[in-house]
Design an enzyme around this catalytic site. Structure first.
Site, PDB file in Angstrom:
ATOM      1  N   LYS A   1      40.533  10.991   7.743  1.00  0.00           N
ATOM      2  CA  LYS A   1      41.357  11.733   6.783  1.00  0.00           C
ATOM      3  C   LYS A   1      42.823  11.415   7.036  1.00  0.00           C
ATOM      4  CE  LYS A   1      43.735  15.458   6.424  1.00  0.00           C
ATOM      5  NZ  LYS A   1      44.721  15.062   5.419  1.00  0.00           N
TER       6      LYS A   1
ATOM      7  N   GLU B   1      46.871  13.568  20.074  1.00  0.00           N
ATOM      8  CA  GLU B   1      48.157  12.855  20.149  1.00  0.00           C
ATOM      9  C   GLU B   1      49.165  13.711  19.404  1.00  0.00           C
ATOM     10  OE1 GLU B   1      48.814  10.358  21.856  1.00  0.00           O
ATOM     11  OE2 GLU B   1      47.016   9.122  22.044  1.00  0.00           O
TER      12      GLU B   1
ATOM     13  N   GLU C   1      61.131  19.216  18.959  1.00  0.00           N
ATOM     14  CA  GLU C   1      61.023  17.913  18.328  1.00  0.00           C
ATOM     15  C   GLU C   1      61.640  17.995  16.928  1.00  0.00           C
ATOM     16  OE1 GLU C   1      57.050  16.630  17.179  1.00  0.00           O
ATOM     17  OE2 GLU C   1      57.533  14.657  17.978  1.00  0.00           O
TER      18      GLU C   1
ATOM     19  N   CYS D   1      56.360  10.082  17.213  1.00  0.00           N
ATOM     20  CA  CYS D   1      56.134  11.129  18.222  1.00  0.00           C
ATOM     21  C   CYS D   1      56.673  10.715  19.581  1.00  0.00           C
ATOM     22  CB  CYS D   1      54.661  11.522  18.282  1.00  0.00           C
ATOM     23  SG  CYS D   1      53.554  10.131  18.249  1.00  0.00           S
TER      24      CYS D   1
HETATM   25  P1  ADP Z   1      52.813  16.715  10.340  1.00  0.00           P
HETATM   26  O1  ADP Z   1      53.798  17.783  10.671  1.00  0.00           O
HETATM   27  O2  ADP Z   1      53.049  15.407  10.987  1.00  0.00           O
HETATM   28  O3  ADP Z   1      52.467  16.647   8.885  1.00  0.00           O
HETATM   29  P2  ADP Z   1      50.276  17.905  10.665  1.00  0.00           P
HETATM   30  O4  ADP Z   1      49.641  18.304  11.937  1.00  0.00           O
HETATM   31  O5  ADP Z   1      50.545  18.964   9.656  1.00  0.00           O
HETATM   32  O6  ADP Z   1      51.535  17.143  11.097  1.00  0.00           O
HETATM   33  O7  ADP Z   1      49.434  16.789   9.920  1.00  0.00           O
HETATM   34  C1  ADP Z   1      48.721  15.767  10.599  1.00  0.00           C
HETATM   35  C2  ADP Z   1      47.367  15.618   9.936  1.00  0.00           C
HETATM   36  O8  ADP Z   1      46.663  16.843  10.140  1.00  0.00           O
HETATM   37  C3  ADP Z   1      47.422  15.394   8.426  1.00  0.00           C
HETATM   38  O9  ADP Z   1      46.368  14.543   8.038  1.00  0.00           O
HETATM   39  C4  ADP Z   1      47.210  16.792   7.904  1.00  0.00           C
HETATM   40  O10 ADP Z   1      46.694  16.828   6.578  1.00  0.00           O
HETATM   41  C5  ADP Z   1      46.206  17.328   8.897  1.00  0.00           C
HETATM   42  N1  ADP Z   1      46.157  18.798   8.936  1.00  0.00           N
HETATM   43  C6  ADP Z   1      47.164  19.664   8.672  1.00  0.00           C
HETATM   44  N2  ADP Z   1      46.722  20.931   8.758  1.00  0.00           N
HETATM   45  C7  ADP Z   1      45.405  20.874   9.087  1.00  0.00           C
HETATM   46  C8  ADP Z   1      44.383  21.844   9.299  1.00  0.00           C
HETATM   47  N3  ADP Z   1      44.631  23.138   9.196  1.00  0.00           N
HETATM   48  N4  ADP Z   1      43.142  21.389   9.645  1.00  0.00           N
HETATM   49  C9  ADP Z   1      42.903  20.077   9.775  1.00  0.00           C
HETATM   50  N5  ADP Z   1      43.806  19.116   9.549  1.00  0.00           N
HETATM   51  C10 ADP Z   1      45.049  19.495   9.219  1.00  0.00           C
END
Ligand code: ADP
Length: 493
Positions: free
Chosen positions: A193, A268, A397, A302
């Protein structure tokens, strides 16, 4: 949800031109394009211009279930094939990706607005992950264990089966390839995903992998939001391991879910990595490295070394040299935009908070007020000098083009300042005394330390200490992350 009349990507196998009309992308499941069960799509925008971009399927748990079913059906046959055969397929994937670098570059450019020189590094490295793991999988095996005469004991490295790979928007293709190549090499199937903002390059990677001969169902890409797609992947009973790259908050959520399910995860997460500069260092090279931490992906990395720690006697000199470099950086030429609107707003909010706390930037400190850069999500390369270690800007960050500096004296002072963080992803040390560089590197709590610009490549393991996460990507270590060890012992008598 968008109602655009864009064409469906499933109707063509060709790449898109830079000026092509937006397209609508379906999921890639079981070796073909498959429309989302709920029928809706998410819009994207080009961060360099804020113009509408391609649309991607808004996935749901039903799409995840279809992808997991395809993966579960595919991996046993793949895992049973000799390592040499899997290696040949992954080499073919690398060849096909390499032959389509222009297409992958266009897609990534449209979704991220990155500058070409940087895109080249990221995409070449994406291909290299497949070549590297195609190679090492032929030379990485279990071992025999000597239990004395009459016993034959040995270990096997066995795949987990279906692995979920959830990736962010900052280095989309690169981060996907970093996980997909070792996961597939170890005999697993994957449900990936990508971030909903930057999905198209990962979709095309999967399409190209199929064209190269990767069996259907081994690499599925389901697009959509984190809650709608990411959580169902991690929660699905047939997903036996999750690889996550992203924010600490989402990492905690997924780690809790994995904890309930008792499945392993690789995390990560973020960083606030130090660049430590001693007065005897090559100050020009160190200053260039500090400026690169801001220029490369506009600091949206990161492992970006955004805490510039300088030995007191050289501090002002280093700051002057870094500022000179930052002020020469041109938006859209030397560095790209902030990739999402939410992140753009977050960086500016952090700068506004710093302003309210009385901090004044030596350089930058705002978005561009006018000109072409103002149309995109560009933020001026920014440096704040002598930021107190308890300031949020020194601890949190930013994930944007912002450096903070702090002075130290002596080796102990350098180590204390470097380790004064909740994170521990990476570090950089600069000293004219290489032995001191290594001594300091060994005392820094981080998963990866470069001394005097030592290169960090596909071969070098990467991962966090402390809140930066756990588990390792890259190198031989990653292959072990994606395999579990089975011991078999036979009594011969
Ligand atoms: P960033 O701040 O870099 O967007 P996120 O952690 O929000 O970091 O996003 C990293 C990945 O995790 C993306 O693919 C995002 O869609 C996914 N993501 C965000 N929220 C959730 C969640 N509640 N459950 C699973 N995946 C998530």
């Amino acid at each position: 949800m968008s109602t655009s009349t864009a064409t469906t990507a499933g109707t063509t196998d060709t790449g898109r031109a830079a000026d092509a009309a937006p397209r609508r992308y379906d999921h890639w499941i079981a070796g073909r394009w498959q429309p989302p069960a709920e029928g809706s799509y998410l819009p994207t925008t080009n961060p360099a211009t804020r113009e509408p971009g391609d649309e991607v399927a808004a996935g749901s748990a039903a799409d995840v279930a279809a992808a997991v079913a395809a993966a579960a059906a595919a991996w046993p046959g793949w895992a049973a094939r000799p390592a040499a055969e899997r290696s040949d397929v992954l080499h073919a994937v690398a060849d096909v990706l390499a032959a389509h670098i222009d297409e992958l570059t266009e897609l990534e450019l449209a979704a991220t607005g990155k500058v070409p020189a940087q895109l080249k590094v990221e995409i070449d490295m994406s291909v290299a992950y497949f070549r590297y793991y195609a190679g090492v999988l032929r030379a990485t095996h279990g071992r025999t264990i000597d239990l004395g005469a009459g016993v034959h004991a040995y270990t096997r490295l066995e795949p987990y089966g279906v692995i979920g790979v959830i990736t962010p928007w900052n280095l989309p293709l690169n981060q996907a390839a970093r996980s997909l190549a070792p996961a597939l090499a170890a005999g697993n199937a994957v449900v990936a995903k990508p971030s909903e903002f930057t999905s198209t390059s990962t979709l095309h990677l999967a399409r190209l992998a199929s064209a190269a001969g990767l069996p259907d169902g081994l690499l599925n890409v389901v697009t959509g939001t984190g809650p709608a797609v990411g959580t169902p992947i991690a929660a699905h009973p047939k997903v036996r391991r999750v690889m996550f790259t992203g924010s600490v908050a989402t990492g905690r959520h997924l780690a809790r879910l994995a904890g309930e399910r008792l499945i392993p995860v690789t995390m990560e997460l973020g960083g606030k990595s130090p660049i430590v500069v001693f007065a005897d260092a090559d100050l020009d090279r160190a200053a260039a490295a500090a400026a690169t931490a801001v220029a490369f992906n506009a600091g949206q990395v990161c492992s970006a070394t955004t805490r510039l720690l300088v030995e007191d006697s050289a501090h002002d000199e280093v700051v002057a040299r870094v500022v000179e470099r930052l002020e020469a950086l041109r938006p859209g030429v030397d560095f790209g935009p902030i990739i999402t609107e939410a992140q753009f707003d977050k960086v500016l909010a952090m700068l506004a908070d710093a302003e309210r706390a009385g901090l004044r930037p030596v350089s930058g400190g705002s978005a561009y007020p006018d000109g072409p850069a103002a149309a995109g999500r560009y933020i001026r390369p920014t440096l704040y000098a002598d930021v107190a270690p308890d300031q949020p800007l020194a601890r949190q960050e930013v994930f944007g083009p912002v450096l903070v500096t702090r002075r130290f004296t002596g080796e102990d002072g350098a180590v204390a300042a470097a380790n004064d963080t909740d994170y521990g992803l990476a570090a950089s040390v600069w000293s004219g005394d290489a032995a001191r560089g290594l001594r300091v590197a060994e005392r820094i709590d981080a998963g990866q330390v470069a001394v005097n610009g030592g290169p960090l490549t596909v071969e070098t393991p990467f991962g966090g200490y402390k809140d930066s996460g756990f588990g390792r990507e890259k190198g031989l270590e990653a292959l072990h992350e994606y395999a579990q060890v089975k011991t078999i012992s036979l009594a011969l008598g």
